[in-house]
Structure formats: C-alpha cells, structure tokens
Design an enzyme around this catalytic site. Sequence first.
Site, PDB file in Angstrom:
ATOM      1  N   HIS A  66       0.829  -1.212   0.000  1.00 55.11           N
ATOM      2  CA  HIS A  66       0.000   0.000   0.000  1.00 55.11           C
ATOM      3  C   HIS A  66       0.862   1.260   0.000  1.00 55.11           C
ATOM      4  O   HIS A  66       0.401   2.305   0.422  1.00 55.11           O
ATOM      5  CB  HIS A  66      -0.932  -0.017   1.223  1.00 55.11           C
ATOM      6  CG  HIS A  66      -1.937  -1.122   1.173  1.00 55.11           C
ATOM      7  ND1 HIS A  66      -2.023  -2.092   2.146  1.00 55.11           N
ATOM      8  CD2 HIS A  66      -2.882  -1.432   0.256  1.00 55.11           C
ATOM      9  CE1 HIS A  66      -2.997  -2.954   1.836  1.00 55.11           C
ATOM     10  NE2 HIS A  66      -3.524  -2.572   0.689  1.00 55.11           N
ATOM     11  N   HIS A  67       2.096   1.145  -0.476  1.00 52.87           N
ATOM     12  CA  HIS A  67       2.916   2.374  -0.493  1.00 52.87           C
ATOM     13  C   HIS A  67       2.357   3.367  -1.495  1.00 52.87           C
ATOM     14  O   HIS A  67       2.678   4.551  -1.450  1.00 52.87           O
ATOM     15  CB  HIS A  67       4.387   2.046  -0.808  1.00 52.87           C
ATOM     16  CG  HIS A  67       4.634   1.674  -2.242  1.00 52.87           C
ATOM     17  ND1 HIS A  67       4.238   0.471  -2.782  1.00 52.87           N
ATOM     18  CD2 HIS A  67       5.225   2.347  -3.255  1.00 52.87           C
ATOM     19  CE1 HIS A  67       4.585   0.422  -4.054  1.00 52.87           C
ATOM     20  NE2 HIS A  67       5.179   1.547  -4.367  1.00 52.87           N
ATOM     21  N   LYS A  72      -3.035  -2.668  -7.693  1.00 52.39           N
ATOM     22  CA  LYS A  72      -3.450  -3.068  -9.039  1.00 52.39           C
ATOM     23  C   LYS A  72      -2.909  -4.432  -9.384  1.00 52.39           C
ATOM     24  O   LYS A  72      -1.762  -4.753  -9.057  1.00 52.39           O
ATOM     25  CB  LYS A  72      -2.869  -2.029 -10.020  1.00 52.39           C
ATOM     26  CG  LYS A  72      -3.222  -2.230 -11.452  1.00 52.39           C
ATOM     27  CD  LYS A  72      -4.231  -1.192 -11.897  1.00 52.39           C
ATOM     28  CE  LYS A  72      -4.839  -1.503 -13.246  1.00 52.39           C
ATOM     29  NZ  LYS A  72      -5.634  -2.742 -13.270  1.00 52.39           N
ATOM     30  N   LYS A  96       6.864  -4.543 -10.457  1.00 54.85           N
ATOM     31  CA  LYS A  96       6.618  -4.216 -11.867  1.00 54.85           C
ATOM     32  C   LYS A  96       6.174  -2.766 -12.026  1.00 54.85           C
ATOM     33  O   LYS A  96       6.679  -2.031 -12.868  1.00 54.85           O
ATOM     34  CB  LYS A  96       5.514  -5.171 -12.366  1.00 54.85           C
ATOM     35  CG  LYS A  96       5.291  -5.182 -13.831  1.00 54.85           C
ATOM     36  CD  LYS A  96       4.208  -6.186 -14.185  1.00 54.85           C
ATOM     37  CE  LYS A  96       4.569  -7.612 -13.809  1.00 54.85           C
ATOM     38  NZ  LYS A  96       3.625  -8.608 -14.308  1.00 54.85           N
ATOM     39  N   LYS A 108      -3.115  -8.934  -6.617  1.00 61.82           N
ATOM     40  CA  LYS A 108      -3.479 -10.012  -7.544  1.00 61.82           C
ATOM     41  C   LYS A 108      -4.692 -10.738  -6.997  1.00 61.82           C
ATOM     42  O   LYS A 108      -4.910 -10.787  -5.778  1.00 61.82           O
ATOM     43  CB  LYS A 108      -2.326 -11.011  -7.690  1.00 61.82           C
ATOM     44  CG  LYS A 108      -2.361 -11.760  -9.005  1.00 61.82           C
ATOM     45  CD  LYS A 108      -1.828 -10.904 -10.128  1.00 61.82           C
ATOM     46  CE  LYS A 108      -1.831 -11.604 -11.453  1.00 61.82           C
ATOM     47  NZ  LYS A 108      -1.149 -10.787 -12.473  1.00 61.82           N
ATOM     48  N   SER A 364      -2.992  -0.403 -18.721  1.00 58.23           N
ATOM     49  CA  SER A 364      -4.083  -0.367 -17.736  1.00 58.23           C
ATOM     50  C   SER A 364      -4.076   0.976 -17.003  1.00 58.23           C
ATOM     51  O   SER A 364      -5.127   1.545 -16.701  1.00 58.23           O
ATOM     52  CB  SER A 364      -3.923  -1.488 -16.711  1.00 58.23           C
ATOM     53  OG  SER A 364      -4.502  -2.675 -17.188  1.00 58.23           O
TER      54      SER A 364
HETATM   55  P1  NAD Z   1      -4.200 -16.707 -21.424  1.00 51.26           P
HETATM   56  O1  NAD Z   1      -5.140 -17.480 -20.626  1.00 51.26           O
HETATM   57  O2  NAD Z   1      -4.740 -15.737 -22.418  1.00 51.26           O
HETATM   58  O3  NAD Z   1      -3.173 -17.651 -22.227  1.00 51.26           O
HETATM   59  C1  NAD Z   1      -2.364 -18.632 -21.656  1.00 51.26           C
HETATM   60  C2  NAD Z   1      -2.085 -19.686 -22.714  1.00 51.26           C
HETATM   61  O4  NAD Z   1      -1.114 -20.605 -22.227  1.00 51.26           O
HETATM   62  C3  NAD Z   1      -3.330 -20.496 -23.093  1.00 51.26           C
HETATM   63  O5  NAD Z   1      -3.454 -20.518 -24.498  1.00 51.26           O
HETATM   64  C4  NAD Z   1      -3.032 -21.872 -22.502  1.00 51.26           C
HETATM   65  O6  NAD Z   1      -3.630 -22.922 -23.239  1.00 51.26           O
HETATM   66  C5  NAD Z   1      -1.524 -21.913 -22.598  1.00 51.26           C
HETATM   67  N1  NAD Z   1      -0.916 -22.897 -21.702  1.00 51.26           N
HETATM   68  C6  NAD Z   1      -1.319 -23.293 -20.479  1.00 51.26           C
HETATM   69  N2  NAD Z   1      -0.486 -24.216 -19.970  1.00 51.26           N
HETATM   70  C7  NAD Z   1       0.464 -24.422 -20.906  1.00 51.26           C
HETATM   71  C8  NAD Z   1       1.598 -25.261 -20.973  1.00 51.26           C
HETATM   72  N3  NAD Z   1       1.931 -26.071 -19.971  1.00 51.26           N
HETATM   73  N4  NAD Z   1       2.358 -25.225 -22.097  1.00 51.26           N
HETATM   74  C9  NAD Z   1       2.045 -24.406 -23.109  1.00 51.26           C
HETATM   75  N5  NAD Z   1       0.972 -23.578 -23.098  1.00 51.26           N
HETATM   76  C10 NAD Z   1       0.191 -23.580 -22.009  1.00 51.26           C
HETATM   77  O7  NAD Z   1      -3.264 -15.985 -20.353  1.00 51.26           O
HETATM   78  P2  NAD Z   1      -2.374 -14.687 -20.563  1.00 51.26           P
HETATM   79  O8  NAD Z   1      -3.185 -13.508 -20.146  1.00 51.26           O
HETATM   80  O9  NAD Z   1      -1.747 -14.715 -21.905  1.00 51.26           O
HETATM   81  O10 NAD Z   1      -1.274 -14.899 -19.418  1.00 51.26           O
HETATM   82  C11 NAD Z   1      -0.136 -15.716 -19.624  1.00 51.26           C
HETATM   83  C12 NAD Z   1       0.940 -15.331 -18.630  1.00 51.26           C
HETATM   84  O11 NAD Z   1       1.245 -13.931 -18.780  1.00 51.26           O
HETATM   85  C13 NAD Z   1       0.563 -15.506 -17.157  1.00 51.26           C
HETATM   86  O12 NAD Z   1       1.718 -15.844 -16.425  1.00 51.26           O
HETATM   87  C14 NAD Z   1       0.113 -14.113 -16.749  1.00 51.26           C
HETATM   88  O13 NAD Z   1       0.237 -13.887 -15.356  1.00 51.26           O
HETATM   89  C15 NAD Z   1       1.099 -13.268 -17.534  1.00 51.26           C
HETATM   90  N6  NAD Z   1       0.661 -11.884 -17.756  1.00 51.26           N
HETATM   91  C16 NAD Z   1      -0.504 -11.606 -18.402  1.00 51.26           C
HETATM   92  C17 NAD Z   1      -0.863 -10.278 -18.616  1.00 51.26           C
HETATM   93  C18 NAD Z   1      -2.090  -9.896 -19.399  1.00 51.26           C
HETATM   94  O14 NAD Z   1      -2.259  -8.688 -19.675  1.00 51.26           O
HETATM   95  N7  NAD Z   1      -2.955 -10.811 -19.781  1.00 51.26           N
HETATM   96  C19 NAD Z   1      -0.033  -9.248 -18.141  1.00 51.26           C
HETATM   97  C20 NAD Z   1       1.145  -9.569 -17.497  1.00 51.26           C
HETATM   98  C21 NAD Z   1       1.495 -10.892 -17.318  1.00 51.26           C
END
Ligand code: NAD
Length: 473
Positions: A66-67, A72, A96, A108, A364
């Site tokens: 909460h700094h 978010k 981040k 989160k 965002s």
């Molecule tokens: P998403 O659900 O849109 O996509 C994830 C994909 O990974 C899916 O297509 C899924 O089938 C695939 N997957 C799952 N397990 C797998 C495996 N073992 N091997 C290969 N593919 C696999 O999710 P996302 O939003 O793209 O998020 C993916 C990562 O990015 C997460 O770690 C998330 O925390 C991080 N992230 C997402 C955002 C965002 O804006 N969406 C921002 C920052 C970080």
Amino acid sequence: MANTANDTNFFTDVCKNFDDAAQFTGHPEGLLSQIKACNSVYRFQFPIRRGNGFEVIDAWRVEHSHHMSPTKGGIRYSEMVNEDEVMALAALMTYKCAIVNVPFGGAKGGIKITPKNYTTGELENITRRYTTELIKKNFIGPGIDVPAPDYGSGEREMSWIADTYMTMNPGQLDALGCVTGKPIALHGIRGRKEATGRGVAYAIRECVRVTEDMQKIGLTAGLGDKRVIVQGLGNVGYHSAKFLTEFGATIVGLCEYEGAIYNANGLNVDEVFAHRKLTGSILGFPGATEFKNSMEGLEQPCDILVPAALENQITVENIKNIKAKIIAEGANGPCTPEAEDIFTQMGGIIIPDMYCNAGGVTVSYFEWLKNLSHVAFGRMEKRYAENSNANLINTLESLTGQSIPSEHRLMIIKGASELELVNSGLEDTMIHSYHEIRETLLSKPGIQTLRTAAFVGSIDKIAVSYMNLGIWP
Ligand code: NAD
C-alpha cells in the site's frame, strides 16, 4: 518434467530474488521487510448454483503493498491457483509498477476454477459474486484496488466486474476506474488487449538493439535474423509472436499445453491460431515438426525463447537443454531462480517478467487515467493539431511556391488517435525502463542479471515512497 504451477514455492522464489537484490541497496532491514511483506491477504469461499445443487468456489485477493494507492493486478482463473501463487503474483505487481513508473501498489486475485468447465452463465455468476465479496470487504474501487485480466480472464470478465461494481455504487462518478482491461464499449482503452504482448516485443527489440550485449552472447544486433519460440498462444503469447514478426523476427516454434510445433523456415502465427481454433490443437499444422510432449518444444533450436503461459516452466531439469541465448519472460515467474543461475553461467540473458510483461499494467494505467478524466485520449487536441499542421504546410507551400505531395501532406497533418498515443506511451515506457535497468546492472559491481538490477531499481523507488510518506526516516 517441469514443475507445475501448484508447487507452492513461487512466493519464496520472488522473495529470494528480492533478497539477492536488497543487499545492493543499503536500506535498513526493517524497511526492506516492510517492502517485501504481503500487506493484506483475503481468502474466501462462496457458493454458486450448479445443476440441481451448489458448488463452493475458492478465491483470493492479495494486496501486496500500500505504499501507493490504488493497488493493481489481474485476476487469474485457474484450477491451479493457490494462496502462495497469488501472493507471489501480487508481489511481482508491486515491483513491476515501480519499474515502469506506474503509481500503483501491487495486487493479484485468483479464482480456483477451470473456465472451460463452466457455462458462460456460470462464469458470469462466479465473477459477479467474486466482485460482490470484494466490495463487501473494501477490496475493490478506483482508489482502492483495481483488478485487470490475467491467465484465464479477459474483457468479458472485466465488463461483468465493472457492471457489478457500478450497480453496487450508484452515482459514483469514477466507478468505471474500478477495473481495467474492459471492452472499448465499456470505456476500455484501445490497445489494452494486445499491450502485454506488444510490450514483450518492445522489450526484446530493445535488448537485441545493444550491439555490445549481443556480441557477448554471440548474436548480432537487431531482430532481423532472430529465430523465436513462444510458449502459450493466449493473450500474451499470441500478441508477442505477432509483434515480433512485425518487427522482423521469425517465429520458428509454438508450444501449447497439447503439444508443440516447429518449423525452421518460420510459422505464420495467425494461420496456426486459425488451425487451432478449427481443430482444437496446434498439432497437425501443415509443414511443421510436432512434439506431443509440449516441453520438448522449448528445447528446439532458436535465439530467443518467450515463455508466455505459466510459472515454473524452466527449471534445473530442462534449463541445460534450452538452446536460446535470450529468455524473455512473457509469463510471470516462468524461470526458477536456480534455473536462472545456470542460464546466466551458460552466458544467457533473461529479460525478467517484472519488466518484460509490464506493458499490460502500463496501458491499464492509461485506461484508469481515461476513466478518471472521463475523456478519451486525443479527443480534445486531435483536430486542433491537424488544423495547426495544415496551416503550417499551407504557409510553407505559399512561401516556397512548392507543393508537398498529398501522401506526405496527409502524414504530416494527421493528429494522433487514442491507439497511437497509447502505443507511443507504451513504447517509450518499455525503452526507457530497459535502459534504466541496464544502467543499474552496469553501475553496481556484483549485480549479475537484469532481474537483480530491476529489483534494485524498484526497491529504491518503493523505499523513497515510504520515506516520502513519512513512514520511514
Ligand atoms: P491466457 O489465458 O490468455 O493464455 C495462456 C495460454 O497458455 C493459453 O493458451 C493456454 O492454453 C496456454 N498454456 C497453459 N499451460 C500451458 C503449458 N503447460 N504449455 C504451453 N501452453 C500452455 O493468459 P495470458 O493472459 O496470456 O497470461 C499468460 C501469462 O502472462 C501468465 O503468467 C500471466 O500472469 C502473464 N501476464 C498476463 C498479462 C495480461 O495482460 N494478460 C499481463 C502480465 C502478465
């Protein structure tokens, strides 16, 4: 076999990375402990009606720091979600945001379900009930805590959250700022959906631009000759692959949970995406070598590996088989600290998650600003800029007697759209932050990795916030 996301050591890994960096900062132990700790962990359960009965859903919201307010962070919809994971992801959000100078604390959320096992109606019930539980405990609000999409969630879920919050807070002027990643029709922002992947591509482009760093790992500068493997064809993976292709790289491998495909001559990401949509699998894509064990896909020849699925994918068990010289962490926590140590000794570079995938939270932030100001970016000044530019061109033409070709005239006159402003802000953020991290790496003897340098920079910024709040002398 890589670890699964169920292994409950993710928060410990994040804390280990923090501790490795903290020794380079010189801040008092108590202040470092405060920065590292998760401030609020809300674990709850709620029932939903299913068939003729009920099902109890496990859920979490963690506010790590909460700094700054609001906090978010995204909401993960996954059967593998657990408290340790949500705490780790919330902590990463804090660091981040500090790295990319977004004025939020980290948070989160997690809902322990496999979305594809539920109907749209059930998912809507779950999301609305989850939001209601957050409202009851004051864990959501434009100035309190602002969720966003993460693994397993997207625009649709964010619009349910916004609608629930607005219904429960009638007349609250800034209510739309309670969540980001909303559809455009619900005052989302253009470019948010693709922002994380676009940011990953900018991060990689910036890294490979530095000739001396590339020479050290035996690569040339630039993306033109780079072969890339991407794990995860979801939001982050798909858009990372798409923009890397646009910037000149070749996607040679794609890995999904059902398997992996590889083609040294390149894969068309949109065609693979369409093939998967049609057949339900990336396997069987024409012309590609395929691997039923998806993890084998990560070990194929390439220059850059982009894990963009889940945490704990690259561990001591498979790191030595990775051929890439650069790992760009699109996902959060895909490499364990032990694997990173080995990769660094092997001479590789890891572009750390807390910077690499920060494009999502950056945009965002722009969306939140748009919602608070109640006006789209560019709306006030676009026409004014176009008229001014046209006046300038007309004056130049009449003074010189020369006319500017119409395609050049249009290019010069054009005012910036919301999307162009968002992309420009994102690009600038990713470029600036990369060099800030690299400068820290070069300027502090003993720091070995971009991750430690990124942590040092963000710990310093958070420490300054605490001091400015008067909480620490
Ligand atoms: P998403 O659900 O849109 O996509 C994830 C994909 O990974 C899916 O297509 C899924 O089938 C695939 N997957 C799952 N397990 C797998 C495996 N073992 N091997 C290969 N593919 C696999 O999710 P996302 O939003 O793209 O998020 C993916 C990562 O990015 C997460 O770690 C998330 O925390 C991080 N992230 C997402 C955002 C965002 O804006 N969406 C921002 C920052 C970080």
